[in-house]
Design a protein around this motif. Structure first.
Motif, PDB file in Angstrom:
ATOM      1  N   UNK A  49      -2.976  19.473   3.476  1.00 46.39           N
ATOM      2  CA  UNK A  49      -1.680  18.832   3.244  1.00 46.39           C
ATOM      3  C   UNK A  49      -1.820  17.510   2.494  1.00 46.39           C
ATOM      4  N   UNK A  50      -3.050  17.113   2.166  1.00 46.42           N
ATOM      5  CA  UNK A  50      -3.269  15.918   1.365  1.00 46.42           C
ATOM      6  C   UNK A  50      -3.564  14.652   2.128  1.00 46.42           C
ATOM      7  N   UNK A  51      -3.764  14.755   3.433  1.00 43.95           N
ATOM      8  CA  UNK A  51      -4.084  13.575   4.231  1.00 43.95           C
ATOM      9  C   UNK A  51      -5.558  13.211   4.102  1.00 43.95           C
ATOM     10  N   UNK A  52      -5.832  11.927   3.988  1.00 45.59           N
ATOM     11  CA  UNK A  52      -7.200  11.436   4.134  1.00 45.59           C
ATOM     12  C   UNK A  52      -7.519  11.498   5.623  1.00 45.59           C
ATOM     13  N   UNK A  53      -8.689  11.954   5.964  1.00 43.28           N
ATOM     14  CA  UNK A  53      -9.123  12.050   7.366  1.00 43.28           C
ATOM     15  C   UNK A  53     -10.055  10.886   7.650  1.00 43.28           C
ATOM     16  N   UNK A  54      -9.580   9.964   8.498  1.00 45.00           N
ATOM     17  CA  UNK A  54     -10.312   8.738   8.773  1.00 45.00           C
ATOM     18  C   UNK A  54     -10.525   8.611  10.277  1.00 45.00           C
ATOM     19  N   UNK A  55     -11.771   8.592  10.693  1.00 44.09           N
ATOM     20  CA  UNK A  55     -12.113   8.427  12.102  1.00 44.09           C
ATOM     21  C   UNK A  55     -12.217   6.934  12.392  1.00 44.09           C
ATOM     22  N   UNK A  57     -10.075  -0.022   1.688  1.00 46.05           N
ATOM     23  CA  UNK A  57     -11.218   0.685   1.102  1.00 46.05           C
ATOM     24  C   UNK A  57     -10.809   1.974   0.400  1.00 46.05           C
ATOM     25  N   UNK A  58      -9.899   2.717   1.018  1.00 46.92           N
ATOM     26  CA  UNK A  58      -9.540   4.051   0.524  1.00 46.92           C
ATOM     27  C   UNK A  58      -8.206   4.076  -0.218  1.00 46.92           C
ATOM     28  N   UNK A  59      -7.561   2.901  -0.335  1.00 46.94           N
ATOM     29  CA  UNK A  59      -6.266   2.789  -1.011  1.00 46.94           C
ATOM     30  C   UNK A  59      -5.250   3.759  -0.412  1.00 46.94           C
ATOM     31  N   UNK A  60      -5.031   3.617   0.883  1.00 39.57           N
ATOM     32  CA  UNK A  60      -4.157   4.512   1.635  1.00 39.57           C
ATOM     33  C   UNK A  60      -2.748   3.952   1.750  1.00 39.57           C
ATOM     34  N   UNK A  61      -1.808   4.831   1.985  1.00 42.70           N
ATOM     35  CA  UNK A  61      -0.413   4.465   2.211  1.00 42.70           C
ATOM     36  C   UNK A  61      -0.166   4.443   3.714  1.00 42.70           C
ATOM     37  N   UNK A  62      -0.143   3.253   4.287  1.00 37.44           N
ATOM     38  CA  UNK A  62       0.013   3.122   5.741  1.00 37.44           C
ATOM     39  C   UNK A  62       1.353   3.662   6.218  1.00 37.44           C
ATOM     40  N   UNK A  63       2.396   3.486   5.444  1.00 35.80           N
ATOM     41  CA  UNK A  63       3.733   3.912   5.850  1.00 35.80           C
ATOM     42  C   UNK A  63       3.909   5.412   5.951  1.00 35.80           C
ATOM     43  N   UNK A  76       0.830  -1.189   0.000  1.00 38.63           N
ATOM     44  CA  UNK A  76       0.000   0.000   0.000  1.00 38.63           C
ATOM     45  C   UNK A  76       0.875   1.253   0.000  1.00 38.63           C
ATOM     46  N   UNK A  77       1.790   1.348  -0.925  1.00 38.36           N
ATOM     47  CA  UNK A  77       2.718   2.476  -0.877  1.00 38.36           C
ATOM     48  C   UNK A  77       2.403   3.573  -1.884  1.00 38.36           C
ATOM     49  N   UNK A  78       1.430   3.379  -2.754  1.00 35.58           N
ATOM     50  CA  UNK A  78       1.153   4.393  -3.767  1.00 35.58           C
ATOM     51  C   UNK A  78      -0.045   5.279  -3.433  1.00 35.58           C
ATOM     52  N   UNK A  79      -0.734   4.988  -2.344  1.00 34.42           N
ATOM     53  CA  UNK A  79      -1.932   5.739  -2.002  1.00 34.42           C
ATOM     54  C   UNK A  79      -1.629   6.996  -1.205  1.00 34.42           C
ATOM     55  N   UNK A  80      -2.688   7.653  -0.816  1.00 31.74           N
ATOM     56  CA  UNK A  80      -2.611   8.849   0.024  1.00 31.74           C
ATOM     57  C   UNK A  80      -2.236   8.477   1.440  1.00 31.74           C
ATOM     58  N   UNK A  81      -1.529   9.369   2.117  1.00 30.49           N
ATOM     59  CA  UNK A  81      -1.346   9.141   3.550  1.00 30.49           C
ATOM     60  C   UNK A  81      -2.656   9.466   4.265  1.00 30.49           C
ATOM     61  N   UNK A  82      -2.823   8.899   5.439  1.00 28.88           N
ATOM     62  CA  UNK A  82      -4.036   9.145   6.222  1.00 28.88           C
ATOM     63  C   UNK A  82      -3.672   9.638   7.607  1.00 28.88           C
ATOM     64  N   UNK A  83      -4.571  10.402   8.162  1.00 29.59           N
ATOM     65  CA  UNK A  83      -4.570  10.702   9.588  1.00 29.59           C
ATOM     66  C   UNK A  83      -5.729   9.886  10.144  1.00 29.59           C
ATOM     67  N   UNK A  84      -5.392   8.818  10.887  1.00 26.88           N
ATOM     68  CA  UNK A  84      -6.398   7.994  11.539  1.00 26.88           C
ATOM     69  C   UNK A  84      -6.652   8.614  12.911  1.00 26.88           C
ATOM     70  N   UNK A  85      -7.861   9.070  13.118  1.00 26.61           N
ATOM     71  CA  UNK A  85      -8.193   9.868  14.287  1.00 26.61           C
ATOM     72  C   UNK A  85      -9.214   9.182  15.176  1.00 26.61           C
TER      73      UNK A  85
END
Length: 188
Positions: free
Chosen positions: A45-51, A118-124, A1-10
């Motif tokens: 800043x381009x982070x996906x916001x995931x609660x 689901x959101x194709x996120x970049x966990x790293x 999962x390295x090509x997706x958006x970074x996320x802020x898991x909140x």
């Protein structure tokens, strides 16, 4: 999962919303001061916001799924009014004492893995932010990083977090400051 958006898991309660102990009434939901502005900066800043939230009040019979959804919708509305869009919201309605074990109750990584898929996120390149250490524990499994906030229950867990080498911030705004100024490479 390295090509997706970074996320802020909140985490929700105690991180975005003022901690109310089993929040079930949308009218009682209130944003922690500065939370919307901090989320807006992450969004910009381009982070996906995931609660990602544990909701054991459902398993305990204190409120239902509908009540949870109404609070979530109200929170989203409060944030939307300030220009913030939550990309997704995930919750665990279980508690081991009432429903048995599950793979979605934090610190288990189930909901995070589902969101990443689901959101194709970049966990790293992602961060976990919460007011309890269990909110951050999945970071190691995911290759992400975590920050404990002192709001909610975080003040009581800050000493343990510091002893573990986990970054601690006064609130979501300070956590976002740390995230956006961090130049270290993501975890391997």
């Amino acid at each position: 999962m390295s090509d997706g958006r970074p996320a802020a898991f909140l985490d929700r309660d105690g991180t975005i919303l003022v901690e109310k102990n089993y929040l079930a009434d949308p009218a009682s939901a209130e944003l922690i001061p500065g939370a919307a502005e901090a989320l807006h900066r992450l969004q910009d800043a381009g982070y996906a916001l995931v609660v990602v939230s544990n909701q054991s009040g459902i398993a305990r019979g204190l409120y239902g799924e509908r009540d949870y959804r109404l609070v979530d919708e109200h929170m989203r509305g409060l944030l939307r009014a300030r220009g913030v869009e939550i990309d997704a919201s995930y919750h665990c309605p279980h508690h081991p004492d009432y429903t048995g074990a599950c793979d979605c109750r934090k610190p288990a990584p189930g909901l995070f893995l589902r969101a990443i898929r689901d959101l194709e996120l970049d966990a790293g390149r992602s961060w976990l932010i919460g007011d309890r250490l269990r909110d951050l524990e999945p970071a190691a499994t995911l290759g992400a990083r975590g920050i404990l906030v002192r709001t909610g229950y975080g003040a009581g867990e800050a000493g343990d977090a510091a002893a573990r080498g986990t970054p601690v911030a006064d609130d979501l705004g300070a956590a976002v400051d740390a995230m956006l100024s961090d130049s270290r490479p993501p975890s391997a």
